[in-house]
Design a protein around this motif. Sequence first.
Motif, PDB file in Angstrom:
ATOM      1  N   THR A   5       0.854  -1.177   0.000  1.00 30.15           N
ATOM      2  CA  THR A   5       0.000   0.000   0.000  1.00 30.15           C
ATOM      3  C   THR A   5       0.890   1.227   0.000  1.00 30.15           C
ATOM      4  O   THR A   5       2.115   1.120   0.120  1.00 30.15           O
ATOM      5  CB  THR A   5      -0.913   0.053   1.239  1.00 30.15           C
ATOM      6  OG1 THR A   5      -0.104   0.327   2.395  1.00 30.15           O
ATOM      7  CG2 THR A   5      -1.687  -1.237   1.430  1.00 30.15           C
ATOM      8  N   LYS A   6       0.273   2.397  -0.076  1.00 30.78           N
ATOM      9  CA  LYS A   6       1.056   3.639  -0.066  1.00 30.78           C
ATOM     10  C   LYS A   6       1.752   3.851   1.273  1.00 30.78           C
ATOM     11  O   LYS A   6       2.719   4.598   1.360  1.00 30.78           O
ATOM     12  CB  LYS A   6       0.165   4.831  -0.406  1.00 30.78           C
ATOM     13  CG  LYS A   6      -0.889   5.125   0.638  1.00 30.78           C
ATOM     14  CD  LYS A   6      -1.739   6.301   0.246  1.00 30.78           C
ATOM     15  CE  LYS A   6      -2.734   6.610   1.377  1.00 30.78           C
ATOM     16  NZ  LYS A   6      -3.468   7.822   1.094  1.00 30.78           N
ATOM     17  N   VAL A  42       6.067   4.298   0.745  1.00 33.27           N
ATOM     18  CA  VAL A  42       5.989   4.443  -0.711  1.00 33.27           C
ATOM     19  C   VAL A  42       5.454   5.832  -1.053  1.00 33.27           C
ATOM     20  O   VAL A  42       5.968   6.504  -1.949  1.00 33.27           O
ATOM     21  CB  VAL A  42       5.101   3.335  -1.324  1.00 33.27           C
ATOM     22  CG1 VAL A  42       4.912   3.555  -2.811  1.00 33.27           C
ATOM     23  CG2 VAL A  42       5.696   1.962  -1.051  1.00 33.27           C
ATOM     24  N   GLU A  43       4.454   6.287  -0.319  1.00 34.49           N
ATOM     25  CA  GLU A  43       3.873   7.589  -0.587  1.00 34.49           C
ATOM     26  C   GLU A  43       4.893   8.718  -0.376  1.00 34.49           C
ATOM     27  O   GLU A  43       4.993   9.624  -1.202  1.00 34.49           O
ATOM     28  CB  GLU A  43       2.658   7.821   0.298  1.00 34.49           C
ATOM     29  CG  GLU A  43       1.964   9.152   0.014  1.00 34.49           C
ATOM     30  CD  GLU A  43       0.690   9.309   0.802  1.00 34.49           C
ATOM     31  OE1 GLU A  43      -0.283   9.779   0.199  1.00 34.49           O
ATOM     32  OE2 GLU A  43       0.665   8.958   1.997  1.00 34.49           O
ATOM     33  N   GLN A  44       5.666   8.657   0.691  1.00 29.91           N
ATOM     34  CA  GLN A  44       6.666   9.687   0.949  1.00 29.91           C
ATOM     35  C   GLN A  44       7.708   9.725  -0.170  1.00 29.91           C
ATOM     36  O   GLN A  44       8.095  10.797  -0.629  1.00 29.91           O
ATOM     37  CB  GLN A  44       7.363   9.434   2.292  1.00 29.91           C
ATOM     38  CG  GLN A  44       6.481   9.687   3.483  1.00 29.91           C
ATOM     39  CD  GLN A  44       7.091   9.165   4.773  1.00 29.91           C
ATOM     40  OE1 GLN A  44       7.780   8.142   4.800  1.00 29.91           O
ATOM     41  NE2 GLN A  44       6.816   9.871   5.870  1.00 29.91           N
ATOM     42  N   LYS A  58       0.648  -0.134  -7.753  1.00 27.23           N
ATOM     43  CA  LYS A  58       0.131  -1.131  -8.697  1.00 27.23           C
ATOM     44  C   LYS A  58       1.271  -1.949  -9.300  1.00 27.23           C
ATOM     45  O   LYS A  58       1.219  -3.180  -9.348  1.00 27.23           O
ATOM     46  CB  LYS A  58      -0.663  -0.436  -9.807  1.00 27.23           C
ATOM     47  CG  LYS A  58      -1.229  -1.393 -10.827  1.00 27.23           C
ATOM     48  CD  LYS A  58      -1.999  -0.668 -11.907  1.00 27.23           C
ATOM     49  CE  LYS A  58      -2.503  -1.675 -12.918  1.00 27.23           C
ATOM     50  NZ  LYS A  58      -2.835  -1.089 -14.186  1.00 27.23           N
ATOM     51  N   LYS A  59       2.325  -1.269  -9.728  1.00 30.68           N
ATOM     52  CA  LYS A  59       3.456  -1.951 -10.346  1.00 30.68           C
ATOM     53  C   LYS A  59       4.148  -2.888  -9.346  1.00 30.68           C
ATOM     54  O   LYS A  59       4.501  -4.020  -9.692  1.00 30.68           O
ATOM     55  CB  LYS A  59       4.457  -0.934 -10.884  1.00 30.68           C
ATOM     56  CG  LYS A  59       5.597  -1.543 -11.637  1.00 30.68           C
ATOM     57  CD  LYS A  59       6.419  -0.471 -12.317  1.00 30.68           C
ATOM     58  CE  LYS A  59       7.352  -1.116 -13.313  1.00 30.68           C
ATOM     59  NZ  LYS A  59       7.968  -0.152 -14.192  1.00 30.68           N
ATOM     60  N   LEU A  63       4.552  -6.932  -9.725  1.00 28.58           N
ATOM     61  CA  LEU A  63       5.846  -7.607  -9.707  1.00 28.58           C
ATOM     62  C   LEU A  63       5.869  -8.723  -8.671  1.00 28.58           C
ATOM     63  O   LEU A  63       6.364  -9.827  -8.945  1.00 28.58           O
ATOM     64  CB  LEU A  63       6.959  -6.606  -9.391  1.00 28.58           C
ATOM     65  CG  LEU A  63       7.406  -5.699 -10.521  1.00 28.58           C
ATOM     66  CD1 LEU A  63       8.310  -4.586  -9.980  1.00 28.58           C
ATOM     67  CD2 LEU A  63       8.139  -6.505 -11.574  1.00 28.58           C
ATOM     68  N   ILE A  64       5.347  -8.448  -7.507  1.00 29.39           N
ATOM     69  CA  ILE A  64       5.327  -9.461  -6.445  1.00 29.39           C
ATOM     70  C   ILE A  64       4.463 -10.643  -6.854  1.00 29.39           C
ATOM     71  O   ILE A  64       4.852 -11.797  -6.701  1.00 29.39           O
ATOM     72  CB  ILE A  64       4.844  -8.837  -5.122  1.00 29.39           C
ATOM     73  CG1 ILE A  64       5.905  -7.865  -4.588  1.00 29.39           C
ATOM     74  CG2 ILE A  64       4.532  -9.918  -4.085  1.00 29.39           C
ATOM     75  CD1 ILE A  64       5.450  -7.014  -3.429  1.00 29.39           C
TER      76      ILE A  64
END
Length: 69
Positions: A5-6, A42-44, A58-59, A63-64
């Motif tokens: 998540t973000k 991830v958001e930061q 999403k990417k 990938l995971i």
Amino acid sequence: MVTITKDTIIGDILDIAPETAPAFLEIGMHCLGCPASRNETVEQACQVHDESVDDLVKKLNELIEANRK
């Protein structure tokens, strides 16, 4: 399965799914080993690099998922 998540910490992502590193590098996050970047969400990181958090999340999840099959 893990879902990114973000709010997920980049260091945690890299620890559980190192195959995601190229996705970070592609958008200019080149200091993945730096202690500061490993503790960012991830958001930061996307805010600092002016990237879409939704696109990166999403990417990363794609990938995971692809590597778990």
